[in-house]
Design a protein around this motif. Structure first.
Motif, PDB file in Angstrom:
ATOM      1  N   TYR A  42    -168.740   3.473 -18.969  1.00 42.77           N
ATOM      2  CA  TYR A  42    -168.794   3.194 -20.660  1.00 42.77           C
ATOM      3  C   TYR A  42    -169.646   4.535 -21.654  1.00 42.77           C
ATOM      4  O   TYR A  42    -168.967   4.620 -22.404  1.00 42.77           O
ATOM      5  CB  TYR A  42    -169.391   2.182 -21.506  1.00 42.77           C
ATOM      6  CG  TYR A  42    -170.248   1.811 -22.412  1.00 42.77           C
ATOM      7  CD1 TYR A  42    -168.938   1.588 -23.158  1.00 42.77           C
ATOM      8  CD2 TYR A  42    -171.303   1.857 -22.880  1.00 42.77           C
ATOM      9  CE1 TYR A  42    -168.644   1.159 -24.435  1.00 42.77           C
ATOM     10  CE2 TYR A  42    -171.591   1.195 -23.946  1.00 42.77           C
ATOM     11  CZ  TYR A  42    -170.258   1.081 -25.018  1.00 42.77           C
ATOM     12  OH  TYR A  42    -170.585   1.119 -26.456  1.00 42.77           O
ATOM     13  N   HIS A  46    -166.745   6.623 -23.313  1.00 42.88           N
ATOM     14  CA  HIS A  46    -166.550   5.692 -24.362  1.00 42.88           C
ATOM     15  C   HIS A  46    -167.496   5.935 -24.923  1.00 42.88           C
ATOM     16  O   HIS A  46    -167.718   5.045 -25.814  1.00 42.88           O
ATOM     17  CB  HIS A  46    -166.769   4.146 -23.982  1.00 42.88           C
ATOM     18  CG  HIS A  46    -165.180   3.787 -23.605  1.00 42.88           C
ATOM     19  ND1 HIS A  46    -163.940   5.082 -23.380  1.00 42.88           N
ATOM     20  CD2 HIS A  46    -164.696   4.333 -22.373  1.00 42.88           C
ATOM     21  CE1 HIS A  46    -163.621   4.391 -22.337  1.00 42.88           C
ATOM     22  NE2 HIS A  46    -163.969   3.801 -21.328  1.00 42.88           N
ATOM     23  N   GLY A  48    -170.845   5.721 -24.410  1.00 42.40           N
ATOM     24  CA  GLY A  48    -171.488   4.260 -24.315  1.00 42.40           C
ATOM     25  C   GLY A  48    -173.229   4.810 -25.157  1.00 42.40           C
ATOM     26  O   GLY A  48    -173.811   6.433 -24.633  1.00 42.40           O
ATOM     27  N   ASN A 123    -164.474  -3.778 -22.027  1.00 41.93           N
ATOM     28  CA  ASN A 123    -165.423  -3.755 -22.817  1.00 41.93           C
ATOM     29  C   ASN A 123    -167.248  -4.222 -22.569  1.00 41.93           C
ATOM     30  O   ASN A 123    -167.327  -4.332 -24.163  1.00 41.93           O
ATOM     31  CB  ASN A 123    -165.679  -3.533 -23.644  1.00 41.93           C
ATOM     32  CG  ASN A 123    -164.174  -1.821 -23.801  1.00 41.93           C
ATOM     33  OD1 ASN A 123    -165.033  -0.297 -22.692  1.00 41.93           O
ATOM     34  ND2 ASN A 123    -163.436  -1.508 -23.807  1.00 41.93           N
ATOM     35  N   GLN A 126    -170.470  -2.645 -23.410  1.00 43.42           N
ATOM     36  CA  GLN A 126    -170.172  -2.644 -25.757  1.00 43.42           C
ATOM     37  C   GLN A 126    -170.467  -3.604 -26.556  1.00 43.42           C
ATOM     38  O   GLN A 126    -171.398  -4.117 -27.830  1.00 43.42           O
ATOM     39  CB  GLN A 126    -168.022  -2.413 -26.026  1.00 43.42           C
ATOM     40  CG  GLN A 126    -167.879  -1.726 -27.524  1.00 43.42           C
ATOM     41  CD  GLN A 126    -166.523  -1.914 -28.482  1.00 43.42           C
ATOM     42  OE1 GLN A 126    -166.269  -1.054 -26.745  1.00 43.42           O
ATOM     43  NE2 GLN A 126    -166.177  -1.983 -29.039  1.00 43.42           N
ATOM     44  N   GLU A 129    -174.067  -3.321 -26.581  1.00 40.99           N
ATOM     45  CA  GLU A 129    -174.766  -2.561 -27.007  1.00 40.99           C
ATOM     46  C   GLU A 129    -175.053  -2.579 -28.855  1.00 40.99           C
ATOM     47  O   GLU A 129    -175.542  -2.533 -29.777  1.00 40.99           O
ATOM     48  CB  GLU A 129    -174.044  -0.597 -27.276  1.00 40.99           C
ATOM     49  CG  GLU A 129    -174.750   0.375 -27.752  1.00 40.99           C
ATOM     50  CD  GLU A 129    -173.664   1.584 -27.949  1.00 40.99           C
ATOM     51  OE1 GLU A 129    -172.413   1.671 -27.584  1.00 40.99           O
ATOM     52  OE2 GLU A 129    -174.621   2.490 -28.390  1.00 40.99           O
ATOM     53  N   ALA A 238    -168.632  -6.214 -31.306  1.00 44.18           N
ATOM     54  CA  ALA A 238    -168.728  -5.133 -30.249  1.00 44.18           C
ATOM     55  C   ALA A 238    -167.871  -4.096 -31.230  1.00 44.18           C
ATOM     56  O   ALA A 238    -167.339  -2.832 -30.478  1.00 44.18           O
ATOM     57  CB  ALA A 238    -167.138  -5.882 -29.556  1.00 44.18           C
TER      58      ALA A 238
END
Ligand SMILES: Cc1cc2nc3c(=O)[nH]c(=O)nc-3n(C[C@H](O)[C@H](O)[C@H](O)COP(=O)(O)O)c2cc1C
Ligand code: SF4
Ligand code: SF4
Lengths: 456, 191
Positions: A42, A46, A48, A123, A126, A129, A238
């Motif tokens: 991640y 991505h 992250g 994910n 995600q 986060e 997300a």
């Protein structure tokens, strides 16, 4: 790397052009790759936790403002603007301090919907986060993630991912040196569709029967454990890291005015290429059905589409050009709901389809209010009778007279949800119901939709 | 209500440390009690541990029997009636014993459009079970008609115990899955 799943996943997550500027990939990064979920991937692939770092340097109100600017509307069903919902949370004053909670709704029970599952599978960070950012924006103390009980492997994976985030200092005490403490608790459901309704979910979280609560008080005033609470769907939360990364104004350019951003559509039923399609809001339904989904899987014409999960009133051919965003779908007489698009070909018996759905609502009614508990059961019994060739023509009027006595007269929207398919199917496919009654059998000859039933 | 922990009462002679067969148990293991207490402490209110404790009870007792519900009430010092109310609300708490492999077949609309109803009938035929009708005579199988499992794009779908779903099913895949169960490639119920 810990392994939570070895079975291959045959779901489709992509299409030609996905990931381009026109069709940005914000929600399904790495979907399909079972090694995509850990923190290391991640962060490396991505972007992250970039958004969390950015958010925690901002004032909490400014973060909420950013989400408001993005215009994102809840992806769980009702389509309520997320930033506005966040702003309803009471703030501390000099004489009153609150304990606030943010709750993620991962009950994913609406028939036709299978998107939150993909986010949890590929994910989970995600979502974590997004919860951290939401927690910061509303200055929450704890976040709860409610996941349906059947997703046991996803729960174990999510718990592992949460521990990874703790170890990296994104959860726990004094996160990133801000002095703010925040942690996440995963709560496993136990098989009840109604627990997807936000106040039922709160009861279930508190260890009670999943019965919806009377509103008001709304969760922002009195939610989980009696404290101010905000509930958002997995996909909504997300999406928050992407919003913070690109900025609310940039996100708002995706989709259409008042219907911004991308959402993950779930395509299923009689479609050649079923799967998840992340698309900007506002593309025409027939584009999704035909250009992306490849059209009917059976070679027969599609006669009906349920456009937003099973609770959404059904569309027939005239409405296949509807733009798939909250307002356009509503104006066309249905609802965008949870983004589940179910395609039914012309051989599908609408009486059976209707009975199957109403049976679901009758089964899942929590039983608190009479119109829903009795009404759904009556509708099921009458449809059952029609399906089995014992129907009377007066039954159709009877069915028509039941729904106005349910819709709008119940504690929670489950009652309305049952009326959506009932009313629309009866209205748009009246002939099939009549044929069933007068000929005691189906007008069409498709798949049998109900197990162990005679009459066919 | 009396919440004191009593040892398991039985006519059978148990060796020290030996436990009753799961379905006859009336008490949690000390490890399970510790797990439940830890969960209760993580929530703002211990009542919130009711659902997790019932999941643990299902694992410990094999199903959520009345004794299991009472044990949950004792472990959390909450009313038995509350636990009963909660256990009876949620369908995943099995109130009757199930087979070693509990096959939960989705028959909701999307699965049905792809043959889920016929698939359920096949599952019943191959296992000799009725949906919700308890385990097969050999105790190996039981079958339940599930509502939407959130797998509509890869229907029909079935969940064996709490395993990752099996998707895009047909009769041939069912035969493979049943063989794999018999070979021990699926975790047994509540283990
Ligand atoms: C019967 C019923 C079932 C629902 N099921 C879900 C669900 O499974 N997942 C979900 O996110 N929202 C579900 N909702 C909507 C929630 O009540 C709530 O609106 C939503 O979680 C809010 O999140 P959002 O604003 O991010 O969409 C359901 C609502 C009703 C009435
Ligand atoms: S509408 Fe139905 S599900 Fe909702 S509270 Fe009333 S009885 Fe329960
Ligand atoms: S009428 Fe029946 S369902 Fe309603 S409150 Fe009384 S006992 Fe309960």
């Amino acid at each position: 790397m810990a392994t939570f799943r070895t079975k291959p996943d045959h779901q489709r997550y992509t299409f030609e052009g996905f990931g381009s500027e026109k069709y940005p990939n914000l929600m399904l990064r790495g979907a399909g790759d079972l090694n995509n979920w850990p923190m290391a991937t991640y962060v490396a692939k991505h972007e992250g936790y970039m958004a969390a770092k950015k958010a925690l340097q901002m004032e909490p109100v400014a973060v909420t403002e950013e989400v408001k600017t993005s215009g994102i509307r809840g992806r769980g069903g009702a389509g309520f603007p997320a930033g506005l919902k966040w702003s309803f949370m009471p703030k501390d004053s000099s004489d009153r301090k609150f304990t606030r909670y943010v709750v993620c709704n991962g009950d994913e029970g609406e028939p036709g919907t299978f998107k939150d599952r993909a986010i949890l599978e590929y994910n989970p960070h995600q979502l974590i986060e997004g919860m951290i950012i939401a927690g910061w924006a509303m200055q929450c103390q704890t976040g709860f993630i409610y996941i349906r009980g059947e997703f046991l492997w996803l729960i174990e994976k999510l718990e592992y991912a949460i521990q990874e985030a703790r170890d990296a200092g994104y959860l726990g005490k004094d996160i990133l040196g801000t002095g703010w403490d925040f942690d996440l608790i995963v709560h496993r459901g136990a098989g009840a569709y109604i627990c997807g309704e936000e106040t039922a979910l709160l009861n279930s979280l508190e260890g009670r029967r999943g019965e919806p609560r009377v509103k008001p008080p709304f969760p922002a005033a009195k939610g989980a454990f009696g404290q101010p609470t905000t509930i958002n769907n997995v996909e909504t939360l997300a999406a928050v890291p992407a919003i913070l990364r690109m900025g609310g104004a940039e996100y708002a350019k995706l989709g259409r005015p008042k219907n911004t951003g991308t959402r993950v559509f779930c395509l299923s039923g009689h479609v050649k290429r079923p799967g998840l399609y992340e698309l900007p809001l506002g593309l025409p339904l027939d584009f999704i059905m035909n250009d992306l989904g490849g059209g009917s899987s059976t070679g027969r014409k599609i006669k009906a589409v349920i456009p937003g999960g099973s609770s959404a009133p059904v569309f027939s051919e005239q409405e296949f050009g509807t733009l798939m965003d909250f307002d356009s779908v509503r104006d066309a007489g249905s609802m965008a709901g949870s983004g589940g698009i179910i395609m039914l070909d012309e051989d599908t018996c609408m009486v059976q389809a209707c009975l199957r759905l109403i049976r679901f609502y009758a089964h899942e009614s929590c039983g608190q209010c009479t119109p829903c508990r009795e009404g759904c059961n009556w509708m099921e019994m009458i449809l059952h009778r029609i399906e089995h060739g014992h129907g009377r023509l007066a039954d159709l009027e009877l069915l028509e007279s039941i729904t106005p006595n349910i819709a709008g007269k119940t504690l929670c929207p489950l009652g309305d949800a049952a009326c959506g398919p009932m009313d629309s199917m009866l209205k748009k496919f009246h002939l099939e119901f009549e044929h069933h009654i007068t000929h005691k059998t189906c007008l069409v000859s498709g798949h049998q939709l109900l197990a162990n039933v005679g009459g066919h | 209500m009396n919440h004191s922990l009593s040892p398991e009462t039985t006519d059978q002679a148990l060796a020290p440390g030996e436990r009753l067969p799961r379905s006859q148990r009336t008490e949690f293991s000390p490890e399970a009690i510790a797990e439940i207490h830890a969960i209760a402490a993580s929530y703002p209110d211990k009542l919130a541990a009711t659902l997790p404790a019932l999941h643990i009870a299902q694992r410990e007792f094999g199903f959520v029997s009345l004794d299991a519900m009472k044990a949950v009430a004792r472990a959390l010092s909450i009313p038995e009636a509350h636990v009963f109310g909660v256990a009876s609300f949620y369908t995943m708490y099995q109130k009757k014993p199930v087979g070693k492999f509990h096959l939960q077949v989705c028959t909701n609309i999307c699965c049905a459009l792809s043959g889920g109803a016929e698939f359920l009938e096949k599952v019943c035929e191959k296992t000799g079970c009725k949906p919700g009708g308890g385990p097969s005579p050999d105790g190996l199988w039981s079958v339940e008609e599930a509502e939407c499992l959130a797998s509509c794009g890869s229907a029909p779908v079935m969940q064996v115990n709490a395993d990752v779903y099996d998707e895009n099913l047909d009769e041939a895949r069912l035969a493979e899955i049943m063989k794999a169960c018999e070979r021990g490639e699926y975790r047994e119920w509540a283990k």
